[in-house]
Write an enzyme that holds these catalytic residues in place. Structure first.
Site, PDB file in Angstrom:
ATOM      1  N   CYS A 295      -5.789  -2.628  -5.332  1.00  0.00           N
ATOM      2  CA  CYS A 295      -5.760  -3.091  -3.925  1.00  0.00           C
ATOM      3  C   CYS A 295      -5.359  -1.982  -2.962  1.00  0.00           C
ATOM      4  CB  CYS A 295      -4.779  -4.233  -3.766  1.00  0.00           C
ATOM      5  SG  CYS A 295      -4.977  -5.575  -4.932  1.00  0.00           S
TER       6      CYS A 295
HETATM    7  O1  KQY Z   1      -6.061  -6.769  -2.307  1.00  0.00           O
HETATM    8  C1  KQY Z   1      -4.979  -7.268  -2.282  1.00  0.00           C
HETATM    9  N1  KQY Z   1      -4.476  -7.838  -3.342  1.00  0.00           N
HETATM   10  C2  KQY Z   1      -4.264  -7.272  -1.012  1.00  0.00           C
HETATM   11  C3  KQY Z   1      -3.060  -8.080  -1.015  1.00  0.00           C
HETATM   12  C4  KQY Z   1      -2.574  -8.241   0.376  1.00  0.00           C
HETATM   13  C5  KQY Z   1      -1.232  -8.790   0.413  1.00  0.00           C
HETATM   14  C6  KQY Z   1      -0.672  -8.723   1.774  1.00  0.00           C
HETATM   15  N2  KQY Z   1       0.689  -9.104   1.765  1.00  0.00           N
END
Ligand code: KQY
Length: 384
Positions: free
Chosen positions: A355
């Site tokens: 992420c």
């Molecule tokens: O791609 C992802 N798992 C992003 C997570 C975003 C979390 C924001 N608090």
């Protein structure tokens, strides 16, 4: 950088798989204290460790706010390029561009509309306008032409095999908080047009309590064409059990764009892991953002790794399970070194290594025919 009014698939572009060669990797610097505990310092240390692990394999650039520039510069290895870039948070997989390549050595990017994982109907923060500009800014720096689309999508919601297949979830891409009441067929058409794929494999729900609303990149991904790795649990009482079983069944019945059946490899999830009282207390509460509470279950999965050139960088957070996950990934990526980086601090913010990274694929031109080998020229007066 031009903003193009055409469509990538018609222009001959496709999204390459993450396991194809890279020119580099982008990250953003964590800063907001309503998501990252203790002034974001522990998260910054974890991001720096991830950046260092990737920078050993390929060039890394980190975008950072003006206020944090010197701090980031000093905490990151000198090999990492640091550039000033405003953003709302640090999830470049989701706010960054999806890079595409064609067969003529060109690279372009898709700039999806970003709405913080659901906008005002379940999104994670407001405003998100600076995040929505991240893709454009990265493409500007990379000198890559841009396809801007009103279609709402985060990079973590898709995986591709580079050979025409896209993997995604119904929970995320059919949620009205992304693209209203757009039908499954219309969503697939957007994926075909912008990713250059011809087959979409739909999984159901994402990882239990994943706050993105079901991103596939926590659940499953391609490790090579025809091979998918899936997060798993043997505990029938765990809500993840039914989610993973359903995904397994769908994957086993699916055919990819080339008509292949998929080999599905299961990796047991860590934990379950929970937020401690101390961790929750370190996050600054703010109206409009998701509260962090002691005892919250964390959406932990080993599938959220990053595939760099010659290296896989995987999250490490559970000594009981990390070794088995590392060995499984080593079998699936026999030509890469698998490196674990402790990333519980990233997990506390809602995601993990995949992420917070975005690959820039190498733009390979058409293969040239190998130069014809000539017989070695014999010298008449060779000195021994
Ligand atoms: O791609 C992802 N798992 C992003 C997570 C975003 C979390 C924001 N608090």
């Amino acid at each position: 950088m031009r903003t193009l009014a055409t469509l990538p698939s018609r222009d001959g572009f496709r999204m390459p798989a993450e396991f194809e060669p890279h020119a580099g990797c982008w990250m953003l610097w964590p800063e907001r204290t309503d998501n990252w505990r203790d002034g974001a310092k522990p998260a910054q240390a974890a991001f720096a460790a991830v950046a260092a692990a990737i920078a050993a394999a390929e060039p890394v650039t980190v975008g950072v706010s003006a206020a944090q520039f010197q701090n980031a510069r000093l905490r990151l290895p000198p090999a990492v390029r640091v550039v000033e870039m405003s953003s709302d948070d640090a999830w470049v997989r989701d706010s960054g561009p999806t890079f595409l390549v064609d067969g003529r050595g060109r690279r372009r990017g898709v700039d999806w509309t970003f709405n913080a994982w659901g906008g005002l109907a379940g999104g994670l923060y407001f405003p998100w306008n600076r995040d929505d500009e991240v893709a454009q800014k990265i493409l500007e720096i990379e000198g890559s032409d841009r396809y801007r689309t009103s279609f709402v999508l985060e990079g973590g919601a898709i995986h591709v095999d580079g050979e025409g297949t896209c993997l995604t979830t119904e929970e995320c891409l059919l949620n009205p908080n992304r693209n209203g009441d757009m039908s499954r067929a219309d969503v697939e058409e957007h994926l075909r047009r912008y990713l250059g794929v011809t087959r979409v494999i739909w999984l159901g729900r994402g990882v239990h309590l994943d706050e993105t609303g079901g991103h596939v990149d926590e659940l499953a991904c391609f490790t090579s064409p025809g091979h998918v790795v899936l997060t798993w649990t043997d505990d029938r009482d765990d809500p993840q059990y039914d989610i993973s079983r359903d995904a397994y069944a769908r994957l086993r019945h699916a055919r990819d764009a080339r008509g292949r059946k998929l080999a599905v490899h299961r990796i047991h999830q860590p934990g379950p892991l929970y937020m401690t009282a101390e961790e929750a207390a370190g996050v600054d509460p703010r109206p409009g953002t998701r509260p962090r509470r002691a005892g919250d279950r964390l959406p932990a999965s080993y599938v959220n790794f990053y595939v760099a050139n010659g290296r896989v960088v995987m999250p490490a957070y559970d000594p009981r399970r990390d070794g088995a996950a590392r060995r499984a990934l080593a079998r699936l990526f026999p030509d890469r070194e698998v490196v674990g980086v402790p990333t519980r601090e990233v997990l506390l913010g809602g995601g993990n290594i995949h992420c917070i990274t975005q690959q820039v694929p190498a733009a390979a031109g058409p293969r040239r025919p190998a130069a014809r080998r000539r017989a070695p020229v014999r010298r008449t007066a060779t000195r021994r």
